[in-house]
Design a protein around this motif. Sequence first.
Motif, PDB file in Angstrom:
ATOM      1  N   ALA A 161       0.836  -1.207   0.000  1.00  0.00           N
ATOM      2  CA  ALA A 161       0.000   0.000   0.000  1.00  0.00           C
ATOM      3  C   ALA A 161       0.867   1.253   0.000  1.00  0.00           C
ATOM      4  CB  ALA A 161      -0.920  -0.008   1.224  1.00  0.00           C
ATOM      5  N   ALA A 162       1.991   1.212   0.722  1.00  0.00           N
ATOM      6  CA  ALA A 162       2.899   2.354   0.739  1.00  0.00           C
ATOM      7  C   ALA A 162       3.491   2.596  -0.640  1.00  0.00           C
ATOM      8  CB  ALA A 162       4.003   2.121   1.766  1.00  0.00           C
ATOM      9  N   ARG A 163       3.849   1.530  -1.340  1.00  0.00           N
ATOM     10  CA  ARG A 163       4.432   1.669  -2.672  1.00  0.00           C
ATOM     11  C   ARG A 163       3.443   2.299  -3.643  1.00  0.00           C
ATOM     12  NH1 ARG A 163       7.098  -4.336  -2.701  1.00  0.00           N
ATOM     13  NH2 ARG A 163       9.067  -3.809  -1.634  1.00  0.00           N
ATOM     14  N   GLU A 164       2.154   1.995  -3.491  1.00  0.00           N
ATOM     15  CA  GLU A 164       1.146   2.546  -4.396  1.00  0.00           C
ATOM     16  C   GLU A 164       1.032   4.062  -4.268  1.00  0.00           C
ATOM     17  OE1 GLU A 164      -2.506   0.522  -3.758  1.00  0.00           O
ATOM     18  OE2 GLU A 164      -1.783  -1.406  -4.539  1.00  0.00           O
ATOM     19  N   THR A 165       1.483   4.614  -3.150  1.00  0.00           N
ATOM     20  CA  THR A 165       1.474   6.076  -2.973  1.00  0.00           C
ATOM     21  C   THR A 165       2.732   6.709  -3.531  1.00  0.00           C
ATOM     22  OG1 THR A 165       2.594   6.094  -0.813  1.00  0.00           O
ATOM     23  CG2 THR A 165       0.187   5.751  -0.829  1.00  0.00           C
ATOM     24  N   GLY A 166       3.675   5.890  -3.987  1.00  0.00           N
ATOM     25  CA  GLY A 166       4.944   6.409  -4.463  1.00  0.00           C
ATOM     26  C   GLY A 166       6.016   6.437  -3.392  1.00  0.00           C
ATOM     27  N   GLY A 167       5.679   5.956  -2.193  1.00  0.00           N
ATOM     28  CA  GLY A 167       6.643   5.930  -1.105  1.00  0.00           C
ATOM     29  C   GLY A 167       7.180   4.528  -0.895  1.00  0.00           C
ATOM     30  N   ALA A 168       8.031   4.389   0.103  1.00  0.00           N
ATOM     31  CA  ALA A 168       8.600   3.078   0.426  1.00  0.00           C
ATOM     32  C   ALA A 168       8.829   2.996   1.924  1.00  0.00           C
ATOM     33  CB  ALA A 168       9.913   2.864  -0.323  1.00  0.00           C
ATOM     34  N   VAL A 169       8.541   1.835   2.496  1.00  0.00           N
ATOM     35  CA  VAL A 169       8.739   1.607   3.928  1.00  0.00           C
ATOM     36  C   VAL A 169       9.389   0.245   4.122  1.00  0.00           C
ATOM     37  CG1 VAL A 169       6.736   3.023   4.578  1.00  0.00           C
ATOM     38  CG2 VAL A 169       6.461   0.550   4.254  1.00  0.00           C
ATOM     39  N   SER A 170      10.000   0.100   5.295  1.00  0.00           N
ATOM     40  CA  SER A 170      10.526  -1.193   5.733  1.00  0.00           C
ATOM     41  C   SER A 170       9.812  -1.581   7.011  1.00  0.00           C
ATOM     42  CB  SER A 170      12.032  -1.115   5.977  1.00  0.00           C
ATOM     43  OG  SER A 170      12.717  -0.767   4.788  1.00  0.00           O
ATOM     44  N   ALA A 171       9.570  -2.882   7.200  1.00  0.00           N
ATOM     45  CA  ALA A 171       8.786  -3.345   8.345  1.00  0.00           C
ATOM     46  C   ALA A 171       9.447  -4.523   9.024  1.00  0.00           C
ATOM     47  CB  ALA A 171       7.372  -3.734   7.901  1.00  0.00           C
ATOM     48  N   GLY A 172       9.426  -4.501  10.362  1.00  0.00           N
ATOM     49  CA  GLY A 172       9.865  -5.634  11.156  1.00  0.00           C
ATOM     50  C   GLY A 172       8.694  -6.205  11.921  1.00  0.00           C
ATOM     51  N   VAL A 173       8.600  -7.537  11.982  1.00  0.00           N
ATOM     52  CA  VAL A 173       7.442  -8.213  12.565  1.00  0.00           C
ATOM     53  C   VAL A 173       7.889  -9.081  13.730  1.00  0.00           C
ATOM     54  CG1 VAL A 173       5.528  -9.796  12.106  1.00  0.00           C
ATOM     55  CG2 VAL A 173       6.360  -8.287  10.289  1.00  0.00           C
ATOM     56  N   ALA A 174       7.143  -8.984  14.873  1.00  0.00           N
ATOM     57  CA  ALA A 174       7.422  -9.857  16.024  1.00  0.00           C
ATOM     58  C   ALA A 174       6.113 -10.240  16.687  1.00  0.00           C
ATOM     59  CB  ALA A 174       8.341  -9.165  17.025  1.00  0.00           C
ATOM     60  N   LEU A 175       5.973 -11.540  16.991  1.00  0.00           N
ATOM     61  CA  LEU A 175       4.820 -12.054  17.724  1.00  0.00           C
ATOM     62  C   LEU A 175       5.237 -12.262  19.167  1.00  0.00           C
ATOM     63  CD1 LEU A 175       1.864 -13.154  17.282  1.00  0.00           C
ATOM     64  CD2 LEU A 175       2.908 -15.423  17.155  1.00  0.00           C
ATOM     65  N   ARG A 176       4.433 -11.797  20.093  1.00  0.00           N
ATOM     66  CA  ARG A 176       4.811 -11.902  21.506  1.00  0.00           C
ATOM     67  C   ARG A 176       4.942 -13.363  21.928  1.00  0.00           C
ATOM     68  NH1 ARG A 176       1.967  -9.275  26.946  1.00  0.00           N
ATOM     69  NH2 ARG A 176       3.743  -9.686  28.303  1.00  0.00           N
ATOM     70  N   ARG A 177       6.040 -13.666  22.618  1.00  0.00           N
ATOM     71  CA  ARG A 177       6.349 -15.030  23.033  1.00  0.00           C
ATOM     72  C   ARG A 177       5.936 -15.262  24.487  1.00  0.00           C
ATOM     73  NH1 ARG A 177      12.583 -14.761  20.850  1.00  0.00           N
ATOM     74  NH2 ARG A 177      12.178 -15.194  18.634  1.00  0.00           N
ATOM     75  N   PRO A 178       5.745 -16.511  24.879  1.00  0.00           N
ATOM     76  CA  PRO A 178       5.457 -16.811  26.294  1.00  0.00           C
ATOM     77  C   PRO A 178       6.582 -16.311  27.193  1.00  0.00           C
ATOM     78  CG  PRO A 178       4.997 -18.727  24.920  1.00  0.00           C
ATOM     79  CD  PRO A 178       5.685 -17.730  24.031  1.00  0.00           C
ATOM     80  N   GLY A 179       6.227 -15.649  28.268  1.00  0.00           N
ATOM     81  CA  GLY A 179       7.196 -15.152  29.234  1.00  0.00           C
ATOM     82  C   GLY A 179       7.935 -13.911  28.792  1.00  0.00           C
ATOM     83  N   GLU A 180       7.582 -13.374  27.636  1.00  0.00           N
ATOM     84  CA  GLU A 180       8.301 -12.204  27.115  1.00  0.00           C
ATOM     85  C   GLU A 180       7.538 -10.927  27.448  1.00  0.00           C
ATOM     86  OE1 GLU A 180      10.404 -11.174  22.931  1.00  0.00           O
ATOM     87  OE2 GLU A 180       8.238 -11.525  22.834  1.00  0.00           O
ATOM     88  N   PRO A 181       8.209  -9.929  28.057  1.00  0.00           N
ATOM     89  CA  PRO A 181       7.549  -8.640  28.271  1.00  0.00           C
ATOM     90  C   PRO A 181       7.198  -7.998  26.936  1.00  0.00           C
ATOM     91  CG  PRO A 181       9.539  -8.831  29.602  1.00  0.00           C
ATOM     92  CD  PRO A 181       9.555  -9.969  28.643  1.00  0.00           C
ATOM     93  N   ALA A 182       6.128  -7.220  26.924  1.00  0.00           N
ATOM     94  CA  ALA A 182       5.676  -6.615  25.666  1.00  0.00           C
ATOM     95  C   ALA A 182       6.722  -5.674  25.083  1.00  0.00           C
ATOM     96  CB  ALA A 182       4.363  -5.869  25.902  1.00  0.00           C
ATOM     97  N   ASP A 183       7.462  -4.953  25.943  1.00  0.00           N
ATOM     98  CA  ASP A 183       8.475  -4.049  25.396  1.00  0.00           C
ATOM     99  C   ASP A 183       9.633  -4.815  24.760  1.00  0.00           C
ATOM    100  OD1 ASP A 183       9.399  -5.023  27.796  1.00  0.00           O
ATOM    101  OD2 ASP A 183      10.112  -3.103  28.552  1.00  0.00           O
TER     102      ASP A 183
END
Length: 486
Positions: A439-461
């Motif tokens: 969707a960002a590319r369709e506006t003529g822009g570009a973004v980079s994204a990092g993905v993380a799923l919360r793990r058991p025992g892991e604080p949200a931060d």
Amino acid sequence: MTGRLLGRGVIDDVADVAASCDTVVRACNAAVSVLHGHTGAAVDVLLLGPGQLSVVAFSGAWQAPAAVPSHYGVVGHVLATGRPAAIHDASVAYAGLHAGRPVGSVVCAPLSEPTDQPIGVVNIEFDHVVADPVQWATELAEVGRRLRHRIDELGGLPAESAAELLLRHTLGFAAAGSGAELAALVCRAAVELTGLGSATVLARRITPPGQPRTPLRTSAAHVAAGARDLPARVAELPPDVLSALVDAVCRHGASHTLGDPDSEDVRGFEPLVRAGVRTLLAFPVRATAFDPRLEVAMLVMDELEVRVEPSTVTVLELLTANAAECYERLETVHQLQSLAETDPLTGLRHLGPFTKRLARARVGRTALLVIDVDNFKQINDRLGHAEGDRVLVSLAAAMRACLREGDELFRVGGDEFVAVLDVPDAAEAVRVADRLVAAARETGGAVSAGVALRRPGEPADATLRRADLAMYTAKQDTQYAVCEAE
């Protein structure tokens, strides 16, 4: 102060003086006078009202409010159980509550027969610790039983006056947390004040000429026990009929009192008559000072022919005016809160709300997408900050548009965004991230994204830090704009 138990003579004296009184309040004050004269302690009688205990008689107390919540402290316990209670040393039980004042034992008894629900309590507060507070409570229970008997002879609890009802509901309006809650409170207040069977609030947005009118909706309704559900019948009327009714109420700006439709002028209100309304009070609710696009009409109705006193109609008009002012204050607070929590450039919520949302992240279900605009510094340096702002607005709108219901995009820094997703697994989070990048590319822009799923025992931060590191990895990868955290 004698410190002596009450004894049969004092209990009989309370019954005798109460029997000589012609009102409930005088009987309660007479009982307090006898008890205070014998004990030298602070004595009060509290009677049960809607949601609270009103202090109707007292000889002086550590603290003497006009009313207390019906669940509060020892009086609430006595009301709930119907049994007397004693506190041996209130300076321990309520440490700090009466700082600097002499505090001792407290005894409290219900105003009730053994098998009845209490209608109030009688309370004695000593400034010293008495030898046998439990026995005091037992004898005070007999006082409560005798006083209850006299109150019943005098007709029971005093009726709430119109002024008391008005004050109670006005305080309730001020505590409402939303417009819908406020409308429901107004309907209940109107039914209690007028004695009519039901009330409903109709609202709609005013639309410019030539545009279709927005649907009219029932904001709230209240129906008294045993009354016909007239609000439901009104809600079933065709939209154009309801709009005409709102016009009739809001355009003329005056209340309409209909007793017998056969002998009254009901022009404009015929649909209500056909729906079974025999008595009607109709008011425009003046919320337009804050929002001129809003029209609100209140209908207070009954299926019976009831003549409402003109003074009651006047009080009801004051009540609805007060409700409109409360609505305006409520909307102002909501707008200020929204401004405080929202980024004025992109319209996204910012770091404060994001922190609260992050705290609710669920293990194995919440994914965080850290998104950063590529080459944003160069855009600002070459094209200027105005173009940089335009890019941010365009990217934010495009990415927000492709999120699913329940997901949310936050702006947490200059060119940094975080999306919070509810997903079944990390693979679904990566698919959403790919859509955002596209969707960002369709506006003529570009973004980079990092993905993380919360793990058991892991604080949200810690999950957020992993997503952030994954985003920097994606920035350095010339092939993929999305990287899943390790």
